[in-house]
Design an enzyme around this catalytic site. Structure first.
Site, mmCIF file in Angstrom:
data_model
loop_
_atom_site.group_PDB
_atom_site.id
_atom_site.type_symbol
_atom_site.label_atom_id
_atom_site.label_comp_id
_atom_site.label_asym_id
_atom_site.label_seq_id
_atom_site.Cartn_x
_atom_site.Cartn_y
_atom_site.Cartn_z
ATOM 1 N N HIS A 154 11.612 -5.380 -1.283
ATOM 2 C CA HIS A 154 10.600 -5.707 -2.296
ATOM 3 C C HIS A 154 9.434 -4.708 -2.211
ATOM 4 C CE1 HIS A 154 8.117 -8.845 -4.558
ATOM 5 N NE2 HIS A 154 7.211 -7.974 -4.158
ATOM 6 N N GLU A 155 8.903 -4.523 -1.008
ATOM 7 C CA GLU A 155 7.742 -3.634 -0.853
ATOM 8 C C GLU A 155 8.126 -2.180 -1.125
ATOM 9 O OE1 GLU A 155 5.029 -5.198 -0.775
ATOM 10 O OE2 GLU A 155 5.973 -7.109 -0.262
ATOM 11 N N ASN A 180 0.847 -1.205 0.000
ATOM 12 C CA ASN A 180 0.000 0.000 0.000
ATOM 13 C C ASN A 180 0.877 1.248 0.000
ATOM 14 O OD1 ASN A 180 -2.275 -1.723 0.526
ATOM 15 N ND2 ASN A 180 -1.567 -1.800 2.645
ATOM 16 N N HIS A 233 8.194 -1.327 -4.808
ATOM 17 C CA HIS A 233 6.857 -1.091 -5.371
ATOM 18 C C HIS A 233 6.402 0.361 -5.183
ATOM 19 C CE1 HIS A 233 5.807 -5.087 -6.555
ATOM 20 N NE2 HIS A 233 5.684 -5.594 -5.354
HETATM 21 ZN ZN LIG Z 1 5.225 -7.500 -4.500
#
Ligand SMILES: [Zn+2]
Length: 461
Positions: free
Chosen positions: A222-223, A190, A226
């Site tokens: 990884h997050e 998010n 994003h």
């Molecule tokens: Zn992901």
């Protein structure tokens, strides 16, 4: 509707909507945990990816529809509400002294599946990212607060690294990372309010486990990746999900390799994921990572390990083939060109083809789109056999689809493969292309018949 709507006019639609807060781990859901004093504490939080925002507010719930969101949350005075953006104002609720309204700043245009909010009694530790002025906080139930420092330190290292790598500052004014007591996924990106399962974020700094440290660092990286690739620029449709998830997984490896070179992450940890995926992708049950998606159930099914790992592996191959510099340059152009909007994978491939051709990195007969499509739209992968002819100082490279049971191979599938190799006495990594054809000849004149040749250097091609 009484009147006819006029084309070109702007209308405001006011929709009253109510929904239930269930405990099913999707949409807006509630969950509870036992605090340090044995008391049960409730919290409400959201998980919208891929199709659950529509359960909480009416919306065009598809990634390509971006809109700014203004979120207001009513909460009890003893709880804290968080959302994608910082709090703008808290307003008393008339006639209800135990309740207040929290109004949050308007978000930039964003996809619905990345909208999030949480109401809880969790507590946080915070620090300022000095390069971009972003406030970073890590939230956990009070009893777990002492386990949050590792995540905060790691985020403070990764955010500036990524700002430099992507050539774009962290896109939002703040970043909250939450250790949610009951969370359906390992983590969810998010925008500005990343949710983690506790085991993906919390770490006891008395522990020496490199395995756990690198697992958490990879999840956070990884997050965080994003926040740019996926959130700032979003895939147009879920069929490109492999690129989103493959990229996050690839970036986690980049971050660990650059920031923790002594962990030798690829040879110690990552290689296991790679070989598990190579096995899974050799079975009849495998599928291409690029899939046509026409139903909600299909979207959920798309999130499987193959898209993460194979996606990451082919991006690693592309990164090596284009060179790190060109790979990053193309990425930076892509993030600037499509910021606050959505794009398809072909938009990225065409940026890469142009730069790679200009710098003579790929043959004129190859496009990055053809290269990547051969890997993303076909299941499985090729097995490459090299046969050396010492009399002519050449070698023949041949590709065949690899399957678990090789004898049954009858596939016509072909791939674009930039095959890397080194030879004895020459450490330069060279590339010979298999361009969607069965065989190609490699000229080995001058290297000597007593010299060895090694293919697929560092498993990059
Ligand atoms: Zn992901």
């Amino acid at each position: 509707m009484k009147n006819i709507l006029n084309e070109g006019s702007t209308y405001t639609v006011d929709i009253k909507f109510s929904g239930l807060i269930l405990d099913n781990l999707v949409g807006l859901y509630r969950t509870h945990y036992v605090d340090a004093y044995g008391a049960s504490k409730w919290l409400a939080t959201t998980h919208f990816q891929p199709v659950y925002a529509r359960r909480v507010f009416p919306c065009f719930d598809e990634p390509s529809f971006k809109a700014p969101f203004e979120i207001s949350i009513a909460r009890r005075t003893n709880m804290t509400a968080l959302s994608n953006m910082p709090l703008r104002e808290t307003e008393p609720m008339k006639g209800n002294p135990d309740w207040v309204w929290d109004h949050f700043h308007q978000t930039p245009p964003m996809s619905t599946y990345l909208v999030a909010f949480t109401i809880s009694n969790m507590e946080s530790i915070a620090a300022e990212n000095t390069t971009g002025g972003t406030t970073i906080r890590v939230w956990a139930p009070r009893a777990d607060l002492h386990l949050t420092k590792y995540a905060l330190d790691v985020a403070l290292e990764i955010v500036p690294f990524m700002e430099e790598y992507f050539g774009v500052k962290f896109p939002l004014p703040k970043l909250d990372m939450l250790a949610i007591p009951n969370f359906g996924k390992a983590a969810m990106e998010n925008w500005g309010l990343i949710s983690f399962r506790k085991s993906s974020l919390l770490f006891d700094t008395n522990s020496k486990s490199i395995k756990t440290k690198s697992f958490i660092l990879a999840k956070i990286a990884h997050e965080l990746s994003h926040q740019w690739f996926g959130n700032l620029v979003t895939m147009e449709w879920w069929s490109d999900l492999w690129l989103n998830e493959g990229f996050g997984t690839f970036m986690a490896e980049v971050v660990i390799t650059k920031l923790r070179p002594k962990w030798h992450s690829y040879s110690s940890i990552k290689i296991r994921d790679t070989y598990n995926t190579l096995y899974a992708d050799s079975l009849k049950s495998t599928h291409s990572i690029q899939m046509e998606i026409t139903s909600n159930t299909q979207i959920e099914q798309t999130f499987d390990p193959i898209i993460y790992q194979k996606g990451s592996s082919i991006l690693k191959m592309l990164n090596f083939t284009l060179t790190e510099n060109v790979f990053r340059k193309g990425l930076q152009q892509y993030l600037k060109k499509y910021a606050y909007s959505s794009a398809s994978q072909d938009d990225l491939w065409s940026l890469y083809t142009r730069t790679a051709r200009n710098e003579s990195i790929i043959p004129q007969t190859v496009t990055v789109k053809a290269l990547m499509h051969s890997w993303s739209t076909q299941s499985g992968y090729p097995m490459i056999t090299i046969t050396r002819d010492y009399s002519t100082q050449t070698a023949i490279l041949n590709q065949t689809k690899f399957t678990e049971n090789l004898e049954n191979t009858t596939s016509d599938a072909l791939w674009y493969v930039p095959v890397t190799y080194i030879t004895k006495g020459d450490n330069t990594v060279r590339v010979v292309w298999l361009e969607n054809n069965r065989e190609t000849k490699l000229n080995l004149t001058g290297i000597g018949n007593d010299s060895w040749i090694l293919l697929n250097v560092d498993e990059t091609g």
